[in-house]
Design a protein around this motif. Structure first.
Motif, PDB file in Angstrom:
ATOM      1  N   GLN A  53     -30.016  15.009  20.582  1.00 37.14           N
ATOM      2  CA  GLN A  53     -30.525  15.709  21.768  1.00 37.14           C
ATOM      3  C   GLN A  53     -31.608  14.859  22.391  1.00 37.14           C
ATOM      4  OE1 GLN A  53     -31.441  19.761  20.810  1.00 37.14           O
ATOM      5  NE2 GLN A  53     -32.984  19.935  22.411  1.00 37.14           N
ATOM      6  N   ASP A  54     -31.499  14.685  23.694  1.00 34.66           N
ATOM      7  CA  ASP A  54     -32.406  13.808  24.436  1.00 34.66           C
ATOM      8  C   ASP A  54     -33.368  14.688  25.241  1.00 34.66           C
ATOM      9  OD1 ASP A  54     -33.483  11.882  26.112  1.00 34.66           O
ATOM     10  OD2 ASP A  54     -31.626  11.443  27.168  1.00 34.66           O
ATOM     11  N   TYR A  55     -34.641  14.331  25.274  1.00 34.42           N
ATOM     12  CA  TYR A  55     -35.636  15.058  26.081  1.00 34.42           C
ATOM     13  C   TYR A  55     -35.914  14.224  27.313  1.00 34.42           C
ATOM     14  CZ  TYR A  55     -36.247  18.041  22.021  1.00 34.42           C
ATOM     15  OH  TYR A  55     -36.021  18.908  20.984  1.00 34.42           O
TER      16      TYR A  55
ATOM     17  N   THR B 229     -36.740  11.207  33.327  1.00 34.15           N
ATOM     18  CA  THR B 229     -37.058   9.843  32.872  1.00 34.15           C
ATOM     19  C   THR B 229     -35.825   9.277  32.166  1.00 34.15           C
ATOM     20  OG1 THR B 229     -37.694  10.461  30.637  1.00 34.15           O
ATOM     21  CG2 THR B 229     -39.390  10.666  32.343  1.00 34.15           C
ATOM     22  N   GLY B 230     -35.961   8.080  31.649  1.00 39.03           N
ATOM     23  CA  GLY B 230     -34.901   7.511  30.819  1.00 39.03           C
ATOM     24  C   GLY B 230     -34.821   8.191  29.457  1.00 39.03           C
ATOM     25  N   GLY B 231     -35.729   9.110  29.166  1.00 45.98           N
ATOM     26  CA  GLY B 231     -35.757   9.800  27.871  1.00 45.98           C
ATOM     27  C   GLY B 231     -37.140   9.671  27.251  1.00 45.98           C
TER      28      GLY B 231
ATOM     29  N   LEU C 237     -18.423   5.602  22.654  1.00 45.58           N
ATOM     30  CA  LEU C 237     -18.269   6.455  23.835  1.00 45.58           C
ATOM     31  C   LEU C 237     -19.235   7.634  23.662  1.00 45.58           C
ATOM     32  CD1 LEU C 237     -16.985   7.138  26.517  1.00 45.58           C
ATOM     33  CD2 LEU C 237     -14.983   8.029  25.322  1.00 45.58           C
ATOM     34  N   TYR C 238     -20.040   7.830  24.688  1.00 42.77           N
ATOM     35  CA  TYR C 238     -21.127   8.818  24.653  1.00 42.77           C
ATOM     36  C   TYR C 238     -20.713   9.987  25.535  1.00 42.77           C
ATOM     37  CZ  TYR C 238     -25.898  10.358  26.222  1.00 42.77           C
ATOM     38  OH  TYR C 238     -27.030  11.048  26.561  1.00 42.77           O
ATOM     39  N   PHE C 239     -20.685  11.178  24.942  1.00 47.88           N
ATOM     40  CA  PHE C 239     -20.344  12.387  25.689  1.00 47.88           C
ATOM     41  C   PHE C 239     -21.646  13.145  25.954  1.00 47.88           C
ATOM     42  CE2 PHE C 239     -15.727  12.306  25.067  1.00 47.88           C
ATOM     43  CZ  PHE C 239     -15.605  11.424  23.995  1.00 47.88           C
TER      44      PHE C 239
ATOM     45  N   PHE D  59     -20.065  10.642  31.011  1.00 53.69           N
ATOM     46  CA  PHE D  59     -19.738   9.706  29.938  1.00 53.69           C
ATOM     47  C   PHE D  59     -20.688   8.527  30.062  1.00 53.69           C
ATOM     48  CE2 PHE D  59     -15.309  11.298  30.860  1.00 53.69           C
ATOM     49  CZ  PHE D  59     -15.068  11.881  29.627  1.00 53.69           C
ATOM     50  N   ASN D  60     -21.120   7.976  28.916  1.00 50.67           N
ATOM     51  CA  ASN D  60     -21.738   6.659  28.907  1.00 50.67           C
ATOM     52  C   ASN D  60     -20.880   5.794  27.997  1.00 50.67           C
ATOM     53  OD1 ASN D  60     -23.923   7.309  30.597  1.00 50.67           O
ATOM     54  ND2 ASN D  60     -25.036   8.188  28.872  1.00 50.67           N
ATOM     55  N   VAL D  61     -20.823   4.513  28.287  1.00 47.48           N
ATOM     56  CA  VAL D  61     -19.858   3.666  27.568  1.00 47.48           C
ATOM     57  C   VAL D  61     -20.555   2.798  26.522  1.00 47.48           C
ATOM     58  CG1 VAL D  61     -18.176   3.704  29.430  1.00 47.48           C
ATOM     59  CG2 VAL D  61     -19.927   1.920  29.425  1.00 47.48           C
ATOM     60  N   ARG D  62     -21.613   3.344  25.916  1.00 41.79           N
ATOM     61  CA  ARG D  62     -22.511   2.555  25.051  1.00 41.79           C
ATOM     62  C   ARG D  62     -23.352   3.505  24.220  1.00 41.79           C
ATOM     63  NH1 ARG D  62     -26.773   4.543  27.484  1.00 41.79           N
ATOM     64  NH2 ARG D  62     -26.452   5.186  29.622  1.00 41.79           N
ATOM     65  N   PHE D  63     -24.158   2.936  23.341  1.00 41.46           N
ATOM     66  CA  PHE D  63     -25.147   3.726  22.602  1.00 41.46           C
ATOM     67  C   PHE D  63     -26.159   4.317  23.590  1.00 41.46           C
ATOM     68  CE2 PHE D  63     -24.197   1.008  18.788  1.00 41.46           C
ATOM     69  CZ  PHE D  63     -24.073   2.020  17.850  1.00 41.46           C
ATOM     70  N   GLY D  64     -26.598   5.547  23.358  1.00 39.01           N
ATOM     71  CA  GLY D  64     -27.612   6.170  24.214  1.00 39.01           C
ATOM     72  C   GLY D  64     -29.010   5.710  23.829  1.00 39.01           C
ATOM     73  N   ASP D  65     -29.919   5.806  24.770  1.00 38.06           N
ATOM     74  CA  ASP D  65     -31.313   5.476  24.514  1.00 38.06           C
ATOM     75  C   ASP D  65     -32.138   6.642  25.043  1.00 38.06           C
ATOM     76  OD1 ASP D  65     -33.662   4.156  24.027  1.00 38.06           O
ATOM     77  OD2 ASP D  65     -33.268   2.472  25.356  1.00 38.06           O
ATOM     78  N   PRO D  66     -32.867   7.395  24.237  1.00 42.89           N
ATOM     79  CA  PRO D  66     -33.328   7.124  22.869  1.00 42.89           C
ATOM     80  C   PRO D  66     -32.488   7.709  21.722  1.00 42.89           C
ATOM     81  CG  PRO D  66     -34.616   8.914  23.793  1.00 42.89           C
ATOM     82  CD  PRO D  66     -33.596   8.551  24.818  1.00 42.89           C
ATOM     83  N   GLU D  67     -31.276   8.188  21.978  1.00 44.99           N
ATOM     84  CA  GLU D  67     -30.484   8.770  20.884  1.00 44.99           C
ATOM     85  C   GLU D  67     -30.293   7.798  19.720  1.00 44.99           C
ATOM     86  OE1 GLU D  67     -29.750   9.068  24.075  1.00 44.99           O
ATOM     87  OE2 GLU D  67     -28.862  11.022  24.536  1.00 44.99           O
ATOM     88  N   THR D  68     -30.057   6.520  20.056  1.00 47.73           N
ATOM     89  CA  THR D  68     -29.794   5.516  19.013  1.00 47.73           C
ATOM     90  C   THR D  68     -30.955   5.393  18.029  1.00 47.73           C
ATOM     91  OG1 THR D  68     -28.448   4.369  20.603  1.00 47.73           O
ATOM     92  CG2 THR D  68     -29.154   3.077  18.719  1.00 47.73           C
TER      93      THR D  68
HETATM   94  N1  GLY Z   1     -30.079   9.120  26.822  1.00 47.93           N
HETATM   95  C1  GLY Z   1     -29.275   8.981  27.956  1.00 47.93           C
HETATM   96  C2  GLY Z   1     -28.671   7.666  28.125  1.00 47.93           C
HETATM   97  O1  GLY Z   1     -28.681   6.827  27.235  1.00 47.93           O
HETATM   98  O2  GLY Z   1     -28.107   7.427  29.175  1.00 47.93           O
END
Ligand code: GLY
Ligand code: AMP
Length: 417
Positions: free
Chosen positions: A211-213, A225-227, A268-270, A284-293
């Motif tokens: 979960q991203d804030y 923000t970007g997270g 693949l990021y849902f 969709f994102n086609v990569r690792f999420g930031d800051p999820e990773t």
């Molecule tokens: N946390 C959202 C992203 O990586 O796009």
């Protein structure tokens, strides 16, 4: 094995950190990297979007495997370019990367294959877009089609705001070419969850949830923000919902990709909204999420290099992917003013004492005259594990209190709700 990681944020620091634990790696490079990454990998001064420069470096240095962090390199076709030159690389090709590179491509794909998502219309003419706003209830969502660094989404509370957003995107080209076409869509209500999956061209294995804030201030107030932090698992992701997501969304998406003749390899990021009508895909994102990773990789117990190789080789069914049962919380230390104007070059104090409490990933940092200074809006990401969210939060926030730089700002409520 010689491995190159592309990117320069806390996500890439987490990837490099996890890869550095693999006994099979003899040498790690990161381009362009940052001051924290430089402790674990040799940083090379090539911008992530300079895919020709990356290719030259990989050929000259006989890189065995490249791992791509940011979407820009993927959407530009770094994977196609490397593969044409006989190099192994982890990430989707240009065609597959359109799932993130074009919101219209993603929405039309979901509609065609009945993957649950918000109702939408697409426009390349602003008069028509404005004339048809009456077809949507308020609030409504206006999105630039192309990549806009996470800023191309406007939630309009009034029709006037919607009209202004359309003028900004299509008239003033606020996001450049990304805004030549737009999506107008229904506003979805619910809790957001990020589910990332490894995909090997044939099958997928979902990771644990996250979960991203996204908002700048506590209580989900302030600008997007970007997270500003993340937790794993997500607080509101029941087993029942997880089953629905795996079947109706992830499995369907993988089948749909195959039906389209798209070979998808990588992560693949849902981005999901858990609505009262069931889970729906926001993006969709086609990569690792930031800051999820930064929370996911602290929970990963298996060798990341082995998993990545099994994806590249199309043998994900052989992969060993184990996760810690602990909860993970990460908190972003940001520059005052972020995501708008902020200062850079401010000295960062207390990093060694903070590191004794939790894992610290660097996002925007630089070493100048042997001093660690800020070099971006998001500066450091503190990630901690605990037997429950409270224990993980306690560790992360204890570390946060040891850190300081001018106008440092962070959210105090990550992992509470
Ligand atoms: N946390 C959202 C992203 O990586 O796009
Ligand atoms: P996107 O880049 O499409 O994920 O949008 C960024 C953020 O905008 C998401 O993480 C959501 O918080 C919000 N958002 C996007 N689309 C919608 C929607 N249809 N309904 C509600 N919120 C949305």
């Amino acid at each position: 094995m010689k491995v190159l990681v592309i990117g320069s944020g806390a996500r890439e620091h987490a990837i490099v950190w996890k890869l550095s634990q693999s006994p099979k790696i003899s040498k790690l490079f990161c381009a362009p990297g940052n001051a924290g990454i430089a402790d674990l990998a040799e940083c090379v001064d090539i911008k992530a979007e300079d895919i020709d420069g990356m290719l030259r470096f990989a050929l000259e240095n006989k890189i065995d495997l490249t791992v791509v962090g940011p979407e820009i390199a993927l959407v530009k076709g770094v994977v196609d370019l490397f593969e044409q030159n006989g190099l192994r690389i982890f990430g989707p090709n240009k065609k597959a990367a359109q799932l993130e590179g074009s919101k219209i491509f993603a929405k039309d794909f979901m509609k065609k294959y009945k993957i649950p998502t918000a109702r939408y219309k697409t426009y390349n003419n602003f008069e028509k877009a404005i004339a048809e706003l009456k077809d949507f209830d308020l609030p409504m969502v206006i999105k630039a089609d192309g990549l806009a660094a996470g800023k191309g989404v406007i939630i309009a509370q009034t029709r006037q705001e919607a009209v202004e957003a359309i003028f900004d995107i299509m008239g003033d080209m606020k996001f450049g070419e990304a805004g030549k076409t737009i999506v107008v869509e229904e506003f979805l209500q619910g809790k957001e969850v990020s589910v990332l999956a490894f995909v090997d061209g044939n099958m997928s294995i979902p990771m644990v949830s996250a979960q991203d804030y996204k908002r700048a201030q506590d209580g989900d107030k302030g600008l997007n923000t970007g997270g500003m932090g993340a937790v794993s698992p997500a607080l509101h992701y029941s087993l029942e919902v997880e089953k629905l997501v795996n079947k109706n969304i992830i499995y369907n998406t993988i089948q749909a990709l195959k039906a389209e003749g798209i070979s998808y390899k990588g992560v693949l990021y849902f981005g999901l909204m858990l609505t009262k009508d069931g889970p729906k895909v926001l993006e969709f994102n086609v990569r690792f999420g930031d800051p999820e990773t930064e929370v996911l990789l602290t929970r990963l117990q298996s060798d990341l290099l082995n998993i990545i190789c099994s994806v590249v080789d199309g043998e994900l069914n052989q992969a060993d992917i184990k996760w810690s049962q602990e909860k993970a919380v990460c908190v972003v230390m940001a520059s005052g003013g972020y995501p708008e104007q902020y200062e850079i070059g401010c000295e960062i104090m207390g990093i060694e004492t903070a590191e004794a409490e939790a894992k610290i990933f660097h996002a925007g940092t630089k070493l100048i005259d042997n001093k660690l200074v800020t070099a971006g809006g998001r500066v450091l990401v503190i990630s901690a594990l605990g037997s429950d969210y409270e224990a993980a939060r306690a560790k992360a926030y204890t570390a946060a209190e040891k850190l300081s730089f001018q106008d440092m700002h962070y959210r105090k409520d990550i992992g509470i709700n």
